[in-house]
Scaffold this active site. Sequence first.
Site, PDB file in Angstrom:
ATOM      1  N   CYS A  82     -11.126   2.669  -0.774  1.00  0.00           N
ATOM      2  CA  CYS A  82      -9.776   3.072  -0.363  1.00  0.00           C
ATOM      3  C   CYS A  82      -9.499   2.347   0.946  1.00  0.00           C
ATOM      4  O   CYS A  82     -10.345   2.366   1.853  1.00  0.00           O
ATOM      5  CB  CYS A  82      -9.703   4.583  -0.151  1.00  0.00           C
ATOM      6  N   ASP A 132       0.864  -1.195   0.000  1.00  0.00           N
ATOM      7  CA  ASP A 132       0.000   0.000   0.000  1.00  0.00           C
ATOM      8  C   ASP A 132       0.896   1.239   0.000  1.00  0.00           C
ATOM      9  O   ASP A 132       2.071   1.179   0.367  1.00  0.00           O
ATOM     10  CB  ASP A 132      -0.922   0.023   1.224  1.00  0.00           C
ATOM     11  N   SER A 133       0.287   2.367  -0.369  1.00  0.00           N
ATOM     12  CA  SER A 133       1.032   3.627  -0.351  1.00  0.00           C
ATOM     13  C   SER A 133       1.378   4.054   1.079  1.00  0.00           C
ATOM     14  O   SER A 133       2.282   4.852   1.279  1.00  0.00           O
ATOM     15  CB  SER A 133       0.179   4.723  -0.990  1.00  0.00           C
ATOM     16  N   HIS A 168      -7.735   2.946   3.366  1.00  0.00           N
ATOM     17  CA  HIS A 168      -7.639   3.762   4.583  1.00  0.00           C
ATOM     18  C   HIS A 168      -9.011   3.978   5.245  1.00  0.00           C
ATOM     19  O   HIS A 168      -9.086   4.252   6.437  1.00  0.00           O
ATOM     20  CB  HIS A 168      -7.085   5.160   4.256  1.00  0.00           C
ATOM     21  N   CYS A 211      -4.180  -1.514  -2.233  1.00  0.00           N
ATOM     22  CA  CYS A 211      -4.314  -0.075  -2.445  1.00  0.00           C
ATOM     23  C   CYS A 211      -5.166   0.092  -3.698  1.00  0.00           C
ATOM     24  O   CYS A 211      -4.807  -0.407  -4.769  1.00  0.00           O
ATOM     25  CB  CYS A 211      -2.916   0.509  -2.664  1.00  0.00           C
ATOM     26  N   GLU A 219      -3.721   9.259   7.935  1.00  0.00           N
ATOM     27  CA  GLU A 219      -2.246   9.226   8.040  1.00  0.00           C
ATOM     28  C   GLU A 219      -1.743  10.149   9.154  1.00  0.00           C
ATOM     29  O   GLU A 219      -0.720   9.905   9.758  1.00  0.00           O
ATOM     30  CB  GLU A 219      -1.605   9.627   6.701  1.00  0.00           C
TER      31      GLU A 219
END
Length: 278
Positions: free
Chosen positions: A196, A12-13, A198, A75, A162
């Site tokens: 997504c 994932d990023s 996240h 991702c 994040e």
Amino acid sequence: MTSNVHPIGVFDSGYGGLTVLREFVKTMPQYDFLYLGDNARTPYGTRSFDVVYEYTLQAVNELFNRGCQLVILACNTASAKALRTIQQRDLPLISAEKRVLGVIRPSVEYAAKYTRSGHVGVLATSGTVASKSYPIELEKWSEGRVKVTTQQACPMWVPIVENQEIGTTGAEYFVERDMKRLFEQDPKIDTLILGCTHYPLLIDSIRNYLPNRKVEVVEQGKIVAESLVDYLYRHPEIDRNCTKGGMVDYLTTEQVELFEPRASLFMNKEVKARKVHL
Ligand code: DGL
């Protein structure tokens, strides 16, 4: 990792893919896993096609070089913008035995089965929305029966996660705003894909702004884990290449001192990581 260990790579990023890894470890604890978060270059959601492709390919090669035979792009942005090119153009040149899979197809299959109204909504990064991957895949998979009627880009949600701003007044403002925008466009949505990895971290806020309780929120972790189990069952030749020692290792492109405490929160246990340069 020693060379006779072949973990399943999970990329994932940033931290979002840990919501998928968590479910992999729960569902298939016997397998070895190697997570790679490109935390130093996150977010990917606002980057161009070319840059996301370039970064994702670097990450995939890193995981291959560390023994992975199978890599999951946990991702959506990378799955939307890089997966097809990697599968069609790069993999045949890298190795006939290695595989790269994404998270969009399993989510689409689930949504197509669940929806009654045929109206599916998607919340995702600007990059995933612009790629139109969800509308295209869903239309293809359901042979036109089910449509993504509305997509809403939520560019603030990844930075909220994040930067550990979950639950703050600022975070609530953006979640409420984007949820309202989505349902104002189509009140008939009965299935909402969190496109997504996240976003499951914001699930409590998201549920507060659903127009009614009947809306099914599709969180990817569990669905992708079940789909991976099924894939490995159908592809014993790939399954044979994945070692089963129950190990979970972590790589990050950021300082480990930054990565470890946050990743430990996601995984609900102490995480030790190593830094890599891509
Ligand atoms: N978690 C990622 C996704 O599923 C990417 C977020 C980002 O880097 O913008 O799209």
